[in-house]
Design an enzyme around this catalytic site. Structure first.
Site, PDB file in Angstrom:
ATOM      1  N   ARG A  22      11.907  15.038   1.408  1.00 54.45           N
ATOM      2  CA  ARG A  22      11.258  14.384   0.271  1.00 54.45           C
ATOM      3  C   ARG A  22      10.980  15.355  -0.878  1.00 54.45           C
ATOM      4  O   ARG A  22      10.734  14.926  -2.000  1.00 54.45           O
ATOM      5  CB  ARG A  22       9.959  13.710   0.729  1.00 54.45           C
ATOM      6  CG  ARG A  22      10.210  12.426   1.502  1.00 54.45           C
ATOM      7  CD  ARG A  22       8.940  11.802   2.018  1.00 54.45           C
ATOM      8  NE  ARG A  22       8.061  11.321   0.970  1.00 54.45           N
ATOM      9  CZ  ARG A  22       8.205  10.177   0.305  1.00 54.45           C
ATOM     10  NH1 ARG A  22       9.243   9.394   0.561  1.00 54.45           N
ATOM     11  NH2 ARG A  22       7.340   9.815  -0.621  1.00 54.45           N
ATOM     12  N   HIS A 112      12.621  -3.990 -15.554  1.00 56.33           N
ATOM     13  CA  HIS A 112      11.975  -2.673 -15.489  1.00 56.33           C
ATOM     14  C   HIS A 112      10.584  -2.674 -16.111  1.00 56.33           C
ATOM     15  O   HIS A 112       9.696  -1.913 -15.676  1.00 56.33           O
ATOM     16  CB  HIS A 112      12.854  -1.644 -16.216  1.00 56.33           C
ATOM     17  CG  HIS A 112      12.351  -0.238 -16.129  1.00 56.33           C
ATOM     18  ND1 HIS A 112      12.702   0.618 -15.107  1.00 56.33           N
ATOM     19  CD2 HIS A 112      11.496   0.455 -16.927  1.00 56.33           C
ATOM     20  CE1 HIS A 112      12.103   1.789 -15.286  1.00 56.33           C
ATOM     21  NE2 HIS A 112      11.368   1.719 -16.382  1.00 56.33           N
ATOM     22  N   HIS A 165       7.504  -1.570  -7.966  1.00 52.91           N
ATOM     23  CA  HIS A 165       7.970  -1.569  -6.584  1.00 52.91           C
ATOM     24  C   HIS A 165       6.804  -1.286  -5.637  1.00 52.91           C
ATOM     25  O   HIS A 165       5.779  -0.737  -6.030  1.00 52.91           O
ATOM     26  CB  HIS A 165       9.063  -0.513  -6.376  1.00 52.91           C
ATOM     27  CG  HIS A 165       8.578   0.908  -6.459  1.00 52.91           C
ATOM     28  ND1 HIS A 165       8.250   1.519  -7.655  1.00 52.91           N
ATOM     29  CD2 HIS A 165       8.349   1.839  -5.488  1.00 52.91           C
ATOM     30  CE1 HIS A 165       7.856   2.766  -7.420  1.00 52.91           C
ATOM     31  NE2 HIS A 165       7.898   2.981  -6.116  1.00 52.91           N
ATOM     32  N   GLN A 167       6.121  -0.360  -1.163  1.00 55.17           N
ATOM     33  CA  GLN A 167       6.793   0.246  -0.017  1.00 55.17           C
ATOM     34  C   GLN A 167       6.195  -0.290   1.282  1.00 55.17           C
ATOM     35  O   GLN A 167       5.058  -0.758   1.311  1.00 55.17           O
ATOM     36  CB  GLN A 167       6.645   1.772  -0.055  1.00 55.17           C
ATOM     37  CG  GLN A 167       7.258   2.408  -1.294  1.00 55.17           C
ATOM     38  CD  GLN A 167       7.067   3.912  -1.328  1.00 55.17           C
ATOM     39  OE1 GLN A 167       7.582   4.632  -0.480  1.00 55.17           O
ATOM     40  NE2 GLN A 167       6.333   4.390  -2.323  1.00 55.17           N
ATOM     41  N   CYS A 195     -16.967 -11.286  14.443  1.00 54.94           N
ATOM     42  CA  CYS A 195     -16.118 -10.367  13.689  1.00 54.94           C
ATOM     43  C   CYS A 195     -16.938  -9.696  12.595  1.00 54.94           C
ATOM     44  O   CYS A 195     -17.600 -10.375  11.797  1.00 54.94           O
ATOM     45  CB  CYS A 195     -14.934 -11.121  13.092  1.00 54.94           C
ATOM     46  SG  CYS A 195     -13.993 -10.190  11.849  1.00 54.94           S
ATOM     47  N   CYS A 198     -15.747 -10.854   9.084  1.00 53.01           N
ATOM     48  CA  CYS A 198     -16.187 -12.214   8.768  1.00 53.01           C
ATOM     49  C   CYS A 198     -17.650 -12.212   8.327  1.00 53.01           C
ATOM     50  O   CYS A 198     -18.026 -12.906   7.372  1.00 53.01           O
ATOM     51  CB  CYS A 198     -16.002 -13.137   9.969  1.00 53.01           C
ATOM     52  SG  CYS A 198     -14.278 -13.551  10.340  1.00 53.01           S
ATOM     53  N   PHE A 307     -16.940  19.484  -2.242  1.00 50.97           N
ATOM     54  CA  PHE A 307     -17.855  18.906  -1.266  1.00 50.97           C
ATOM     55  C   PHE A 307     -17.224  17.721  -0.556  1.00 50.97           C
ATOM     56  O   PHE A 307     -17.351  17.576   0.669  1.00 50.97           O
ATOM     57  CB  PHE A 307     -19.152  18.467  -1.952  1.00 50.97           C
ATOM     58  CG  PHE A 307     -20.075  17.701  -1.038  1.00 50.97           C
ATOM     59  CD1 PHE A 307     -20.862  18.353  -0.107  1.00 50.97           C
ATOM     60  CD2 PHE A 307     -20.131  16.312  -1.092  1.00 50.97           C
ATOM     61  CE1 PHE A 307     -21.697  17.650   0.751  1.00 50.97           C
ATOM     62  CE2 PHE A 307     -20.952  15.601  -0.241  1.00 50.97           C
ATOM     63  CZ  PHE A 307     -21.744  16.277   0.682  1.00 50.97           C
TER      64      PHE A 307
END
Length: 329
Positions: A22, A112, A165, A167, A195, A198, A307
């Site tokens: 990458r 674009h 876009h 990913q 939950c 919830c 910090f």
């Protein structure tokens, strides 16, 4: 090991993905040359762009007219790949494994210059449909443990291309942070039989002071302990652990509230850089009653300093109640 792989930090029990390829992404070259030799690279995601040289994994046609509206392709510089397997190995006292998984790019529009706030509602609905379709397909693979859908908007958020876009990354491990959240939700359910998410939604709906907006299926609010200014959570009102379980009506409602919230941020904060992440259950938790999926939006308006890095305690200069009121007005 020079290829993609994953190492376990023995101190924190957090996995770290190493993807050395990458560093050769085009934007890294642009940044290195921007002062002396600015260069112009064609957009890879526009029609006719280099993404068409790759295998198109999914294509959703336009509702009106001809051509495609969204496309899914493999990331050319993936953090994870299907090469290898999920077998762990040791390196002295350390633990590591191959970088197995999936990393795909969701091209949200052939245009674009369109972004979610400026799209037609039907176009945003097709983005959500693409998310949902690809997520379900990838989670069927037997070694997929977790799917993470995310969007980086702007350079401070890590966006490598300005073309709209998102990913999706599918991992064979569950990040420690996700396990912590699952464990907290499990403890709450064991104590109260309900939950946690919830209950948060019910309380926020009752108080209203941190609510940004709502529709039939979703509530958008600034969390009580938001870590950054204008952080927003969008969660389904009905209990749902897994993003993949969303119904058709909910897809349209999610697209509507997501677009509306992002438009508020764009209009009121001058189109800030942001990340949004769809936090959903790990595969083995997808049907459990204590887990609840939600979308988390984090604008990049502040920078963590010493910090915060040392303590993992955020310093937020803006009160959640102020942020919600500002976005509502």
């Amino acid at each position: 090991m020079e290829g993609n792989h994953i190492r376990l930090n023995k101190v924190t029990r957090e996995w770290v993905i190493y993807a050395p390829k990458r560093k050769h992404r085009p934007q890294d070259l642009r940044q290195a040359c921007i002062i002396d030799h600015p260069i112009s690279l064609p957009c890879p995601f526009c029609p006719g762009g280099s993404h068409e040289e790759e295998q198109i994994l999914l294509e959703v046609p336009k509702i009106k007219g001809s051509g495609w509206q969204t496309r899914v392709v493999a990331n050319r510089y993936p953090a994870l790949s299907t090469d290898g397997n999920t077998q762990r190995s040791s390196h002295g006292i350390y633990l590591m494994m191959p970088g197995y998984g999936r990393h795909e790019v969701i091209i949200e529009s052939p245009d674009h210059d369109k972004d979610i706030p400026t799209m037609e509602r039907s176009e945003v609905e097709l983005i959500v449909e693409t998310y949902h379709h690809r997520y379900i397909d990838l989670m069927r693979e037997h070694e997929s443990m977790m799917g993470i859908i995310f969007r980086n908007h702007g350079q401070r958020a890590g966006a490598s291309q300005s073309h709209p876009h998102s990913q999706i990354i599918i991992t064979s491990v569950v990040p420690q942070q996700r396990r912590w959240r699952e464990e907290e939700a499990q403890r709450y359910y064991d104590d109260w039989g309900r939950c946690l998410y919830c209950d948060i939604l019910k309380f926020e709906y009752k108080e209203q002071t941190r609510v940004v907006e709502e529709n039939n299926s979703f509530l958008a609010f600034v969390p009580f302990a938001a870590q950054v200014p204008f952080e927003i959570s969008i969660a389904p009102k009905d209990h749902e652990a897994d993003f993949g379980s969303m119904r058709d009506r909910e897809k349209a409602d999610f697209a509507a509230i997501l677009q509306s919230v992002l438009t508020r941020l764009s209009d009121k904060l001058n189109d800030p850089d942001y990340n949004y992440i769809i936090n959903t259950a790990a595969r083995y938790k997808a049907e459990e009653p204590q887990v609840h999926w939600y979308c988390q939006i984090r604008p990049r308006l502040t920078t963590p300093a010493g910090f915060e890095i040392a303590s993992s305690v955020s310093i937020n200069p803006s009160l959640p109640e102020w942020d919600a009121q500002f976005l509502r007005e």
